[in-house]
Design a protein around this motif. Structure first.
Motif, PDB file in Angstrom:
ATOM      1  N   GLY A   1       0.830  -1.195   0.000  1.00 21.49           N
ATOM      2  CA  GLY A   1       0.000   0.000   0.000  1.00 21.49           C
ATOM      3  C   GLY A   1       0.870   1.252   0.000  1.00 21.49           C
ATOM      4  N   ARG A   2       0.281   2.351  -0.477  1.00 15.65           N
ATOM      5  CA  ARG A   2       0.979   3.625  -0.535  1.00 15.65           C
ATOM      6  C   ARG A   2       0.063   4.723  -0.007  1.00 15.65           C
ATOM      7  N   GLY A   3       0.638   5.658   0.726  1.00 14.74           N
ATOM      8  CA  GLY A   3      -0.108   6.804   1.227  1.00 14.74           C
ATOM      9  C   GLY A   3       0.572   8.095   0.803  1.00 14.74           C
ATOM     10  N   HIS A   4      -0.227   9.124   0.612  1.00 13.28           N
ATOM     11  CA  HIS A   4       0.311  10.412   0.149  1.00 13.28           C
ATOM     12  C   HIS A   4      -0.504  11.532   0.765  1.00 13.28           C
ATOM     13  N   ALA A   5       0.159  12.618   1.121  1.00 17.99           N
ATOM     14  CA  ALA A   5      -0.512  13.809   1.634  1.00 17.99           C
ATOM     15  C   ALA A   5      -0.142  14.999   0.769  1.00 17.99           C
TER      16      ALA A   5
ATOM     17  N   ALA B   1      -5.484  -4.464   6.302  1.00 20.41           N
ATOM     18  CA  ALA B   1      -4.431  -4.286   7.302  1.00 20.41           C
ATOM     19  C   ALA B   1      -3.453  -3.201   6.868  1.00 20.41           C
ATOM     20  N   ALA B   2      -3.082  -3.217   5.573  1.00 24.54           N
ATOM     21  CA  ALA B   2      -2.160  -2.199   5.066  1.00 24.54           C
ATOM     22  C   ALA B   2      -2.809  -0.819   5.116  1.00 24.54           C
ATOM     23  N   PHE B   3      -4.082  -0.751   4.738  1.00 27.68           N
ATOM     24  CA  PHE B   3      -4.790   0.539   4.786  1.00 27.68           C
ATOM     25  C   PHE B   3      -4.820   1.068   6.213  1.00 27.68           C
TER      26      PHE B   3
ATOM     27  N   ALA C   1      -3.168   4.547   7.489  1.00 27.13           N
ATOM     28  CA  ALA C   1      -3.996   5.614   8.033  1.00 27.13           C
ATOM     29  C   ALA C   1      -3.553   6.000   9.436  1.00 27.13           C
ATOM     30  N   GLU C   2      -3.203   4.986  10.230  1.00 28.80           N
ATOM     31  CA  GLU C   2      -2.759   5.238  11.594  1.00 28.80           C
ATOM     32  C   GLU C   2      -1.447   6.022  11.606  1.00 28.80           C
ATOM     33  N   ALA C   3      -0.490   5.595  10.775  1.00 28.62           N
ATOM     34  CA  ALA C   3       0.812   6.253  10.746  1.00 28.62           C
ATOM     35  C   ALA C   3       0.713   7.669  10.209  1.00 28.62           C
TER      36      ALA C   3
ATOM     37  N   TRP D   1     -11.731   4.700   5.693  1.00 26.86           N
ATOM     38  CA  TRP D   1     -11.517   6.024   6.283  1.00 26.86           C
ATOM     39  C   TRP D   1     -12.339   6.200   7.559  1.00 26.86           C
ATOM     40  N   ARG D   2     -13.534   5.632   7.600  1.00 24.62           N
ATOM     41  CA  ARG D   2     -14.338   5.711   8.827  1.00 24.62           C
ATOM     42  C   ARG D   2     -13.651   4.966   9.973  1.00 24.62           C
ATOM     43  N   ARG D   3     -13.048   3.819   9.667  1.00 26.78           N
ATOM     44  CA  ARG D   3     -12.313   3.084  10.704  1.00 26.78           C
ATOM     45  C   ARG D   3     -11.169   3.933  11.251  1.00 26.78           C
ATOM     46  N   ALA D   4     -10.634   4.794  10.399  1.00 29.75           N
ATOM     47  CA  ALA D   4      -9.508   5.632  10.801  1.00 29.75           C
ATOM     48  C   ALA D   4      -9.957   6.907  11.518  1.00 29.75           C
ATOM     49  N   GLY D   5     -11.256   7.036  11.769  1.00 33.50           N
ATOM     50  CA  GLY D   5     -11.745   8.185  12.521  1.00 33.50           C
ATOM     51  C   GLY D   5     -12.206   9.354  11.682  1.00 33.50           C
ATOM     52  N   PHE D   6     -12.320   9.178  10.375  1.00 35.06           N
ATOM     53  CA  PHE D   6     -12.813  10.233   9.496  1.00 35.06           C
ATOM     54  C   PHE D   6     -14.346  10.209   9.459  1.00 35.06           C
ATOM     55  N   THR D   7     -14.941  11.384   9.333  1.00 41.58           N
ATOM     56  CA  THR D   7     -16.394  11.503   9.221  1.00 41.58           C
ATOM     57  C   THR D   7     -16.746  12.329   7.985  1.00 41.58           C
ATOM     58  N   VAL D   8     -17.941  12.127   7.457  1.00 42.57           N
ATOM     59  CA  VAL D   8     -18.374  12.828   6.250  1.00 42.57           C
ATOM     60  C   VAL D   8     -18.629  14.304   6.571  1.00 42.57           C
ATOM     61  N   ARG D   9     -17.982  15.166   5.815  1.00 42.37           N
ATOM     62  CA  ARG D   9     -18.140  16.606   5.994  1.00 42.37           C
ATOM     63  C   ARG D   9     -19.089  17.197   4.965  1.00 42.37           C
ATOM     64  N   ARG D  10     -19.047  16.637   3.747  1.00 47.71           N
ATOM     65  CA  ARG D  10     -19.883  17.172   2.670  1.00 47.71           C
ATOM     66  C   ARG D  10     -20.019  16.142   1.557  1.00 47.71           C
ATOM     67  N   ARG D  11     -21.012  16.360   0.720  1.00 46.50           N
ATOM     68  CA  ARG D  11     -21.259  15.485  -0.422  1.00 46.50           C
ATOM     69  C   ARG D  11     -21.420  16.370  -1.654  1.00 46.50           C
ATOM     70  N   GLU D  12     -20.839  15.976  -2.750  1.00 46.09           N
ATOM     71  CA  GLU D  12     -20.979  16.765  -3.978  1.00 46.09           C
ATOM     72  C   GLU D  12     -21.241  15.853  -5.173  1.00 46.09           C
ATOM     73  N   ARG D  13     -22.046  16.367  -6.085  1.00 42.25           N
ATOM     74  CA  ARG D  13     -22.361  15.613  -7.296  1.00 42.25           C
ATOM     75  C   ARG D  13     -21.356  15.943  -8.390  1.00 42.25           C
TER      76      ARG D  13
END
Length: 263
Positions: free
Chosen positions: A35-39, A57-59, A63-65, A89-101
């Motif tokens: 897996g790869r992560g980027h910010a 597991a990799a995700f 996300a934790e790191a 992302w929800r498991r990592a503590g993220f919540t939905v802020r907005r939805r866009e079409r």
């Protein structure tokens, strides 16, 4: 290169997360990249994170790191149809802020019906290379302040580059403005980094319902059509009924929806 402590995923596989470069991480499973992560910091200052992982597991380890290494708040953008990624992302503590079409917007004026559209009397459409920088800064600042005072700038599409330092419109793209003799009344910006995308179309509050937005779109989409481009993309906040009506009125087709999540 730095690594996090070795941890075990749900399957019992050992996963190690390594920061391989500035704002880049790899998850290693038995010394193989899993897996790869980027910010990435957007022009508005927000940090957006992405993860591409081969298994949960990799995700989760990535996300934790990343959450531990980076300052909060963190944002991410996902396709609403991708329930597995959203769940991660929800498991990592993220919540939905907005939805866009998301819309695909045809560029052909015979399809959009914008071929004969002209700006209202006293208004001209000025392309980027002829725009006055001072007036451009002023209209962008005025529009931003109006949006902030009403629905809030946060309601703008998540990938819009709001402005560069000092307030000028940011973006690598093509833009045009609606000009009155003494000031600019609105603007349209089409970003062309990966695919043509209408990053912003906006008109000052006192000048709306005069057909200025349609004239701006006619100019921008017409330029794309002449360059051989068949369509552009656009995102509209789920509550933006006026913007949805504008795009659907010129034949834009909804193709999905995105979720912006925040931790």
């Amino acid at each position: 290169m730095s690594t996090t402590p070795v941890t075990s995923g749900p399957s019992g596989d050992t996963v190690v997360v390594a920061r391989v470069a500035d704002r880049q991480w790899h998850a290693l499973d038995d010394d193989l990249v899993a897996g790869r992560g980027h910010a990435e910091q957007r022009p508005d200052g927000r940090l957006f994170v992405t993860i591409d992982a081969w298994h949960d597991a990799a995700f989760d380890r990535l996300a934790e790191a990343m959450s531990a290494d980076l300052p909060a708040p963190l944002y991410t953008l996902v396709d609403e149809a991708d329930t597995e990624l959203t769940a991660g992302w929800r498991r990592a503590g993220f919540t939905v802020r907005r939805r866009e079409r998301e819309y695909v917007v045809p560029a052909d004026p015979h399809v959009t019906g914008l071929g004969a559209v002209l700006p209202p009397p006293g208004v001209t459409i000025v392309p980027a290379e002829q725009a006055d920088e001072t007036l451009l800064r002023a209209v962008e600042r005025a529009i931003r302040e109006e949006i902030e005072a009403s629905v809030g700038w946060w309601s703008m599409p998540a990938e819009v580059n709001p402005r560069s330092e000092g307030g000028a419109v940011a973006g690598p793209s093509v833009y045009a403005v609606a000009a009155a003799p003494d000031r600019y009344l609105g603007l349209v910006r089409v970003e062309r980094v990966k695919r043509p995308r209408i990053g912003l179309v906006a008109v000052r509050a006192g000048e709306r319902r005069r057909g200025i937005a349609r004239a701006l779109l006619a100019h921008a989409l017409g330029a794309l059509h002449r360059s051989g481009t068949a369509a552009a993309w656009a995102e509209v906040h789920d509550s933006g009924r006026a913007a949805s009506a504008l795009f659907e009125g010129i034949g834009a087709r909804p193709v999905g929806s995105n979720l912006e999540l925040v931790r």
